[in-house]
Write an enzyme that holds these catalytic residues in place. Structure first.
Site, mmCIF file in Angstrom:
data_model
loop_
_atom_site.group_PDB
_atom_site.id
_atom_site.type_symbol
_atom_site.label_atom_id
_atom_site.label_comp_id
_atom_site.label_asym_id
_atom_site.label_seq_id
_atom_site.Cartn_x
_atom_site.Cartn_y
_atom_site.Cartn_z
ATOM 1 N N HIS A 151 0.818 -1.228 0.000
ATOM 2 C CA HIS A 151 0.000 0.000 0.000
ATOM 3 C C HIS A 151 0.845 1.269 0.000
ATOM 4 C CE1 HIS A 151 -3.616 -2.300 0.443
ATOM 5 N NE2 HIS A 151 -3.314 -2.745 1.651
ATOM 6 N N ASP A 199 -2.573 -10.665 -2.336
ATOM 7 C CA ASP A 199 -3.166 -10.139 -1.095
ATOM 8 C C ASP A 199 -4.638 -9.791 -1.340
ATOM 9 O OD1 ASP A 199 -1.948 -8.698 1.647
ATOM 10 O OD2 ASP A 199 -3.761 -7.718 0.881
ATOM 11 N N HIS A 203 -6.205 -7.288 -0.415
ATOM 12 C CA HIS A 203 -6.352 -5.853 -0.678
ATOM 13 C C HIS A 203 -5.616 -5.481 -1.974
ATOM 14 C CE1 HIS A 203 -6.613 -6.306 3.779
ATOM 15 N NE2 HIS A 203 -7.667 -5.542 3.586
ATOM 16 N N ASP A 258 -4.170 -12.809 3.520
ATOM 17 C CA ASP A 258 -5.480 -12.393 4.036
ATOM 18 C C ASP A 258 -6.681 -12.765 3.161
ATOM 19 O OD1 ASP A 258 -4.486 -10.485 2.307
ATOM 20 O OD2 ASP A 258 -4.508 -8.839 3.764
#
Ligand SMILES: [Zn+2]
Length: 345
Positions: free
Chosen positions: A125, A161, A163, A248
Protein backbone atom coordinates in the site's frame (compact mmCIF):
# COMPACT_ATOMS: atom_id res chain seq x y z
CA UNK A 1 15.62 -29.56 -6.53
CA UNK A 2 15.07 -25.80 -6.38
CA UNK A 3 17.31 -23.79 -4.08
CA UNK A 4 14.83 -21.74 -2.06
CA UNK A 5 16.10 -18.91 0.12
CA UNK A 6 14.45 -17.59 3.25
CA UNK A 7 14.98 -14.29 5.06
CA UNK A 8 13.64 -13.24 8.45
CA UNK A 9 15.62 -10.56 10.28
CA UNK A 10 15.04 -10.19 14.06
CA UNK A 11 14.49 -6.46 13.60
CA UNK A 12 11.27 -7.26 11.70
CA UNK A 13 9.82 -8.32 15.08
CA UNK A 14 10.62 -4.93 16.61
CA UNK A 15 8.23 -2.94 14.43
CA UNK A 16 5.27 -2.26 16.73
CA UNK A 17 2.19 -0.87 14.99
CA UNK A 18 0.43 -0.23 18.32
CA UNK A 19 -1.61 -2.11 20.94
CA UNK A 20 -4.16 -4.53 19.51
CA UNK A 21 -2.99 -3.92 15.93
CA UNK A 22 -3.59 -6.95 13.66
CA UNK A 23 -0.23 -6.45 11.90
CA UNK A 24 1.74 -7.85 14.83
CA UNK A 25 5.10 -9.59 15.35
CA UNK A 26 3.41 -12.93 16.11
CA UNK A 27 2.68 -13.16 12.38
CA UNK A 28 6.33 -13.96 11.72
CA UNK A 29 6.41 -16.59 14.46
CA UNK A 30 3.46 -18.15 12.63
CA UNK A 31 5.48 -18.21 9.40
CA UNK A 32 8.32 -20.02 11.16
CA UNK A 33 5.96 -22.43 12.91
CA UNK A 34 4.24 -23.30 9.65
CA UNK A 35 7.52 -24.08 7.92
CA UNK A 36 8.77 -26.11 10.89
CA UNK A 37 5.58 -28.13 11.32
CA UNK A 38 5.53 -28.94 7.61
CA UNK A 39 9.14 -30.14 7.78
CA UNK A 40 10.27 -27.46 5.30
CA UNK A 41 12.49 -25.24 7.46
CA UNK A 42 15.64 -27.33 6.99
CA UNK A 43 15.22 -27.39 3.21
CA UNK A 44 15.51 -23.59 2.99
CA UNK A 45 18.69 -21.55 2.53
CA UNK A 46 18.72 -18.73 5.07
CA UNK A 47 20.24 -15.42 4.02
CA UNK A 48 20.78 -12.10 5.77
CA UNK A 49 18.77 -8.94 5.24
CA UNK A 50 20.60 -5.69 4.69
CA UNK A 51 19.53 -2.09 4.89
CA UNK A 52 18.35 -0.65 1.58
CA UNK A 53 20.41 2.40 0.64
CA UNK A 54 18.90 5.84 0.16
CA UNK A 55 19.70 5.59 -3.54
CA UNK A 56 17.75 2.31 -3.75
CA UNK A 57 14.75 3.79 -1.92
CA UNK A 58 14.69 6.81 -4.25
CA UNK A 59 14.12 4.51 -7.23
CA UNK A 60 10.49 4.24 -6.06
CA UNK A 61 9.91 6.76 -3.27
CA UNK A 62 10.11 10.53 -3.12
CA UNK A 63 12.88 12.16 -1.11
CA UNK A 64 10.22 13.77 1.08
CA UNK A 65 8.77 10.35 2.00
CA UNK A 66 12.17 8.78 2.66
CA UNK A 67 13.17 11.75 4.82
CA UNK A 68 9.87 11.73 6.76
CA UNK A 69 10.37 8.06 7.69
CA UNK A 70 14.01 8.63 8.62
CA UNK A 71 13.04 11.54 10.86
CA UNK A 72 10.72 9.17 12.77
CA UNK A 73 13.56 6.77 13.68
CA UNK A 74 13.69 6.28 17.43
CA UNK A 75 10.26 7.80 17.96
CA UNK A 76 6.62 6.79 17.96
CA UNK A 77 4.76 8.50 15.11
CA UNK A 78 1.27 8.00 13.65
CA UNK A 79 1.24 8.32 9.85
CA UNK A 80 -2.42 7.58 9.10
CA UNK A 81 -5.32 6.06 11.10
CA UNK A 82 -3.99 2.50 10.51
CA UNK A 83 -0.28 3.10 10.21
CA UNK A 84 2.15 3.94 12.99
CA UNK A 85 5.88 3.76 13.62
CA UNK A 86 7.61 2.65 16.83
CA UNK A 87 11.22 3.53 17.66
CA UNK A 88 12.59 0.56 15.63
CA UNK A 89 10.14 0.75 12.72
CA UNK A 90 12.39 2.75 10.45
CA UNK A 91 15.19 0.21 10.82
CA UNK A 92 12.74 -2.65 10.23
CA UNK A 93 11.26 -1.01 7.11
CA UNK A 94 14.65 -0.23 5.58
CA UNK A 95 15.79 -3.82 6.20
CA UNK A 96 12.52 -5.29 4.88
CA UNK A 97 13.14 -3.37 1.67
CA UNK A 98 16.80 -4.41 1.70
CA UNK A 99 15.89 -8.08 2.24
CA UNK A 100 13.69 -7.95 -0.85
CA UNK A 101 16.42 -6.28 -2.90
CA UNK A 102 18.99 -8.82 -1.65
CA UNK A 103 16.59 -11.63 -2.62
CA UNK A 104 16.32 -10.20 -6.14
CA UNK A 105 20.11 -10.02 -6.37
CA UNK A 106 20.52 -13.64 -5.19
CA UNK A 107 18.08 -14.84 -7.82
CA UNK A 108 19.49 -12.71 -10.65
CA UNK A 109 23.02 -13.82 -9.77
CA UNK A 110 21.91 -17.47 -9.81
CA UNK A 111 22.73 -18.19 -6.15
CA UNK A 112 19.10 -19.01 -5.40
CA UNK A 113 16.22 -20.11 -7.62
CA UNK A 114 13.38 -18.81 -5.46
CA UNK A 115 13.04 -16.87 -2.23
CA UNK A 116 10.46 -16.29 0.47
CA UNK A 117 11.00 -13.03 2.41
CA UNK A 118 9.22 -13.05 5.79
CA UNK A 119 9.25 -9.31 6.33
CA UNK A 120 7.44 -6.71 8.42
CA UNK A 121 6.26 -4.06 7.92
CA UNK A 122 4.44 -5.02 4.70
CA UNK A 123 4.73 -2.81 1.64
CA UNK A 124 2.16 -2.91 -1.16
CA UNK A 125 0.00 0.00 0.00
CA UNK A 126 2.97 2.36 0.36
CA UNK A 127 2.88 4.75 -2.59
CA UNK A 128 5.91 6.63 -3.90
CA UNK A 129 4.95 9.58 -1.71
CA UNK A 130 3.35 8.19 1.40
CA UNK A 131 2.86 5.43 3.96
CA UNK A 132 -0.61 3.91 4.33
CA UNK A 133 -2.43 0.69 5.22
CA UNK A 134 0.22 -0.71 7.62
CA UNK A 135 2.91 -0.14 4.94
CA UNK A 136 5.92 2.19 5.12
CA UNK A 137 8.16 1.33 2.14
CA UNK A 138 6.99 -0.67 -0.87
CA UNK A 139 9.18 -3.77 -0.63
CA UNK A 140 8.13 -5.48 -3.88
CA UNK A 141 8.23 -2.25 -5.87
CA UNK A 142 11.75 -1.64 -4.59
CA UNK A 143 12.69 -5.21 -5.52
CA UNK A 144 11.31 -4.71 -9.03
CA UNK A 145 13.12 -1.38 -9.33
CA UNK A 146 16.37 -3.04 -8.24
CA UNK A 147 15.99 -5.60 -11.03
CA UNK A 148 15.31 -2.85 -13.59
CA UNK A 149 18.37 -0.95 -12.37
CA UNK A 150 20.45 -4.04 -13.15
CA UNK A 151 19.20 -4.07 -16.72
CA UNK A 152 16.36 -6.56 -16.43
CA UNK A 153 13.82 -5.59 -19.09
CA UNK A 154 10.61 -7.26 -17.89
CA UNK A 155 9.50 -7.84 -14.29
CA UNK A 156 6.11 -9.24 -13.27
CA UNK A 157 4.60 -8.45 -9.87
CA UNK A 158 1.70 -10.73 -8.94
CA UNK A 159 -0.22 -9.50 -5.90
CA UNK A 160 -2.39 -12.17 -4.25
CA UNK A 161 -3.17 -10.14 -1.09
CA UNK A 162 -6.90 -9.61 -0.46
CA UNK A 163 -6.35 -5.85 -0.68
CA UNK A 164 -5.45 -4.04 -3.89
CA UNK A 165 -1.74 -3.24 -4.17
CA UNK A 166 -2.35 0.43 -4.87
CA UNK A 167 1.19 1.52 -4.05
CA UNK A 168 2.77 -0.94 -6.48
CA UNK A 169 0.25 0.01 -9.15
CA UNK A 170 1.06 3.70 -8.72
CA UNK A 171 4.82 3.09 -8.82
CA UNK A 172 4.67 1.45 -12.27
CA UNK A 173 1.47 2.99 -13.70
CA UNK A 174 3.19 4.31 -16.84
CA UNK A 175 6.04 1.76 -16.99
CA UNK A 176 5.72 -1.08 -19.55
CA UNK A 177 8.73 -2.88 -18.05
CA UNK A 178 6.68 -3.96 -15.03
CA UNK A 179 3.54 -6.07 -15.42
CA UNK A 180 1.46 -5.56 -12.28
CA UNK A 181 -1.31 -8.12 -11.72
CA UNK A 182 -3.52 -7.89 -8.63
CA UNK A 183 -6.43 -10.04 -7.51
CA UNK A 184 -8.36 -8.54 -4.62
CA UNK A 185 -11.68 -8.20 -2.88
CA UNK A 186 -13.61 -5.30 -4.42
CA UNK A 187 -15.05 -2.93 -3.40
CA UNK A 188 -12.79 -2.95 -0.35
CA UNK A 189 -9.84 -1.13 1.19
CA UNK A 190 -8.07 0.87 -0.28
CA UNK A 191 -10.80 1.54 -2.89
CA UNK A 192 -8.65 1.23 -6.02
CA UNK A 193 -8.17 -1.76 -8.33
CA UNK A 194 -11.22 -1.61 -10.58
CA UNK A 195 -11.14 -3.36 -13.96
CA UNK A 196 -10.66 -0.18 -15.97
CA UNK A 197 -7.42 0.72 -14.16
CA UNK A 198 -4.99 -0.64 -16.77
CA UNK A 199 -2.12 1.85 -16.68
CA UNK A 200 -1.49 4.91 -18.83
CA UNK A 201 0.81 6.08 -21.60
CA UNK A 202 3.52 3.55 -22.36
CA UNK A 203 2.27 1.53 -19.39
CA UNK A 204 -1.24 1.07 -20.76
CA UNK A 205 -2.20 -2.61 -20.49
CA UNK A 206 0.62 -3.45 -18.08
CA UNK A 207 -1.61 -3.03 -15.01
CA UNK A 208 -4.06 -5.94 -14.78
CA UNK A 209 -6.65 -5.77 -12.02
CA UNK A 210 -8.90 -8.69 -11.14
CA UNK A 211 -11.48 -7.32 -8.68
CA UNK A 212 -13.44 -10.13 -6.99
CA UNK A 213 -16.56 -10.22 -4.80
CA UNK A 214 -16.35 -11.17 -1.13
CA UNK A 215 -16.68 -14.90 -0.62
CA UNK A 216 -14.50 -15.90 -3.57
CA UNK A 217 -12.87 -19.27 -2.86
CA UNK A 218 -10.36 -21.75 -4.25
CA UNK A 219 -12.31 -22.81 -7.33
CA UNK A 220 -12.94 -19.29 -8.63
CA UNK A 221 -9.43 -18.13 -7.76
CA UNK A 222 -8.05 -21.10 -9.67
CA UNK A 223 -10.04 -20.23 -12.77
CA UNK A 224 -9.03 -16.55 -12.62
CA UNK A 225 -5.37 -17.46 -12.20
CA UNK A 226 -5.30 -20.29 -14.76
CA UNK A 227 -7.42 -18.52 -17.39
CA UNK A 228 -6.32 -14.89 -16.99
CA UNK A 229 -3.11 -14.49 -14.93
CA UNK A 230 -1.20 -17.42 -16.43
CA UNK A 231 -1.76 -16.60 -20.14
CA UNK A 232 -1.08 -12.88 -19.64
CA UNK A 233 2.01 -13.65 -17.58
CA UNK A 234 3.34 -16.15 -20.12
CA UNK A 235 2.73 -13.67 -22.95
CA UNK A 236 4.67 -10.98 -21.07
CA UNK A 237 7.42 -13.54 -20.37
CA UNK A 238 9.11 -11.75 -17.45
CA UNK A 239 12.77 -12.21 -16.56
CA UNK A 240 11.81 -12.15 -12.87
CA UNK A 241 8.57 -12.67 -10.94
CA UNK A 242 7.86 -10.97 -7.63
CA UNK A 243 4.89 -12.11 -5.58
CA UNK A 244 3.13 -9.91 -3.04
CA UNK A 245 2.32 -12.85 -0.79
CA UNK A 246 -0.56 -11.68 1.35
CA UNK A 247 -2.41 -14.46 3.14
CA UNK A 248 -5.48 -12.39 4.04
CA UNK A 249 -7.67 -14.03 1.34
CA UNK A 250 -7.57 -17.05 3.72
CA UNK A 251 -11.04 -18.17 4.78
CA UNK A 252 -10.25 -17.62 8.48
CA UNK A 253 -8.73 -14.15 8.06
CA UNK A 254 -10.32 -11.55 10.37
CA UNK A 255 -9.85 -8.65 7.91
CA UNK A 256 -10.53 -10.27 4.53
CA UNK A 257 -13.83 -11.75 3.35
CA UNK A 258 -12.55 -14.43 0.99
CA UNK A 259 -12.57 -18.23 1.30
CA UNK A 260 -9.14 -19.38 0.09
CA UNK A 261 -7.54 -22.42 1.78
CA UNK A 262 -3.86 -23.23 2.12
CA UNK A 263 -4.17 -25.61 -0.85
CA UNK A 264 -5.60 -22.70 -2.84
CA UNK A 265 -2.54 -20.58 -2.06
CA UNK A 266 -0.29 -23.40 -3.34
CA UNK A 267 -2.30 -23.32 -6.58
CA UNK A 268 -1.74 -19.55 -6.91
CA UNK A 269 1.99 -20.02 -6.35
CA UNK A 270 1.96 -22.73 -9.02
CA UNK A 271 0.62 -20.16 -11.49
CA UNK A 272 3.35 -17.71 -10.43
CA UNK A 273 5.92 -20.45 -11.11
CA UNK A 274 4.35 -21.07 -14.52
CA UNK A 275 4.64 -17.35 -15.34
CA UNK A 276 8.31 -17.59 -14.31
CA UNK A 277 8.98 -20.68 -16.42
CA UNK A 278 10.18 -18.79 -19.50
CA UNK A 279 12.80 -16.03 -19.50
CA UNK A 280 12.81 -15.95 -15.68
CA UNK A 281 14.02 -19.59 -15.58
CA UNK A 282 11.90 -20.20 -12.52
CA UNK A 283 13.09 -17.10 -10.65
CA UNK A 284 10.44 -16.07 -8.11
CA UNK A 285 10.77 -13.80 -5.08
CA UNK A 286 7.76 -13.96 -2.76
CA UNK A 287 7.43 -11.23 -0.14
CA UNK A 288 5.03 -11.37 2.78
CA UNK A 289 2.30 -8.71 2.75
CA UNK A 290 -0.89 -9.15 4.83
CA UNK A 291 -2.48 -12.15 6.54
CA UNK A 292 -3.83 -11.84 10.06
CA UNK A 293 -5.04 -15.28 11.16
CA UNK A 294 -2.01 -16.95 12.71
CA UNK A 295 -2.94 -20.53 11.79
CA UNK A 296 -3.92 -19.33 8.32
CA UNK A 297 -0.51 -17.71 7.91
CA UNK A 298 1.28 -20.83 9.16
CA UNK A 299 -0.45 -23.32 6.87
CA UNK A 300 -0.53 -20.99 3.86
CA UNK A 301 3.18 -20.18 4.12
CA UNK A 302 3.93 -23.89 4.30
CA UNK A 303 1.78 -24.56 1.23
CA UNK A 304 3.35 -21.76 -0.81
CA UNK A 305 6.93 -22.50 0.20
CA UNK A 306 6.30 -26.22 -0.27
CA UNK A 307 5.26 -25.54 -3.86
CA UNK A 308 8.36 -23.33 -4.34
CA UNK A 309 10.43 -26.31 -3.16
CA UNK A 310 8.72 -28.54 -5.70
CA UNK A 311 6.27 -30.35 -3.44
CA UNK A 312 3.24 -31.59 -5.39
CA UNK A 313 -0.06 -29.72 -5.33
CA UNK A 314 -2.84 -31.23 -3.29
CA UNK A 315 -6.21 -31.56 -4.98
CA UNK A 316 -8.63 -28.66 -4.61
CA UNK A 317 -12.15 -29.85 -3.96
CA UNK A 318 -13.80 -26.49 -4.58
CA UNK A 319 -15.75 -26.06 -7.79
CA UNK A 320 -15.96 -22.71 -9.54
CA UNK A 321 -19.33 -21.05 -8.99
CA UNK A 322 -21.51 -20.53 -12.08
CA UNK A 323 -21.82 -16.78 -11.39
CA UNK A 324 -18.08 -16.43 -11.75
CA UNK A 325 -18.41 -16.95 -15.54
CA UNK A 326 -19.71 -13.41 -15.88
CA UNK A 327 -16.73 -12.01 -14.03
CA UNK A 328 -14.30 -14.03 -16.18
CA UNK A 329 -16.01 -12.59 -19.25
CA UNK A 330 -15.56 -9.10 -17.81
CA UNK A 331 -11.85 -9.82 -17.23
CA UNK A 332 -11.56 -10.96 -20.85
CA UNK A 333 -13.18 -7.83 -22.23
CA UNK A 334 -11.13 -5.48 -20.02
CA UNK A 335 -7.76 -7.14 -20.62
CA UNK A 336 -8.28 -8.82 -24.01
CA UNK A 337 -7.56 -5.62 -25.96
CA UNK A 338 -4.05 -5.59 -24.46
CA UNK A 339 -3.55 -9.36 -24.15
CA UNK A 340 -4.93 -11.36 -27.12
CA UNK A 341 -4.27 -14.60 -25.20
CA UNK A 342 -7.30 -13.92 -22.96
CA UNK A 343 -9.74 -12.58 -25.57
CA UNK A 344 -11.77 -15.79 -25.56
CA UNK A 345 -11.77 -18.99 -23.52
ZN1 LIG B 1 -3.95 -7.16 2.76
Amino acid sequence: MARVGFCLDPVFLEHDAGPGHPERPERLAAVERGLREAGLAKALVPFAARAATREELLRVHTAAHVDRLAAAAGRRVRLDPDTAMSPRSHEAAVRAAGATIAAVEHVLDGRLDRVFCAVRPPGHHATPGRAMGFCLLNNVALGAAAALARGVKRVAVIDIDVHHGNGTQEAFWTDPRVLFVSSHQFPFYPGTGDLDEVGEGEGRGFTVNLPMPAGTGDGDYRRAYREIVEPIGRAFDPELVLVSAGFDPHRDDPLGGMAVTSAGFAELMDVCLAVASGAARGGVVAVLEGGYDLDGIATSTAAVVGRMLGRPLSALDAAARPGFERLLAAYRSAHGPHWPAVRRP
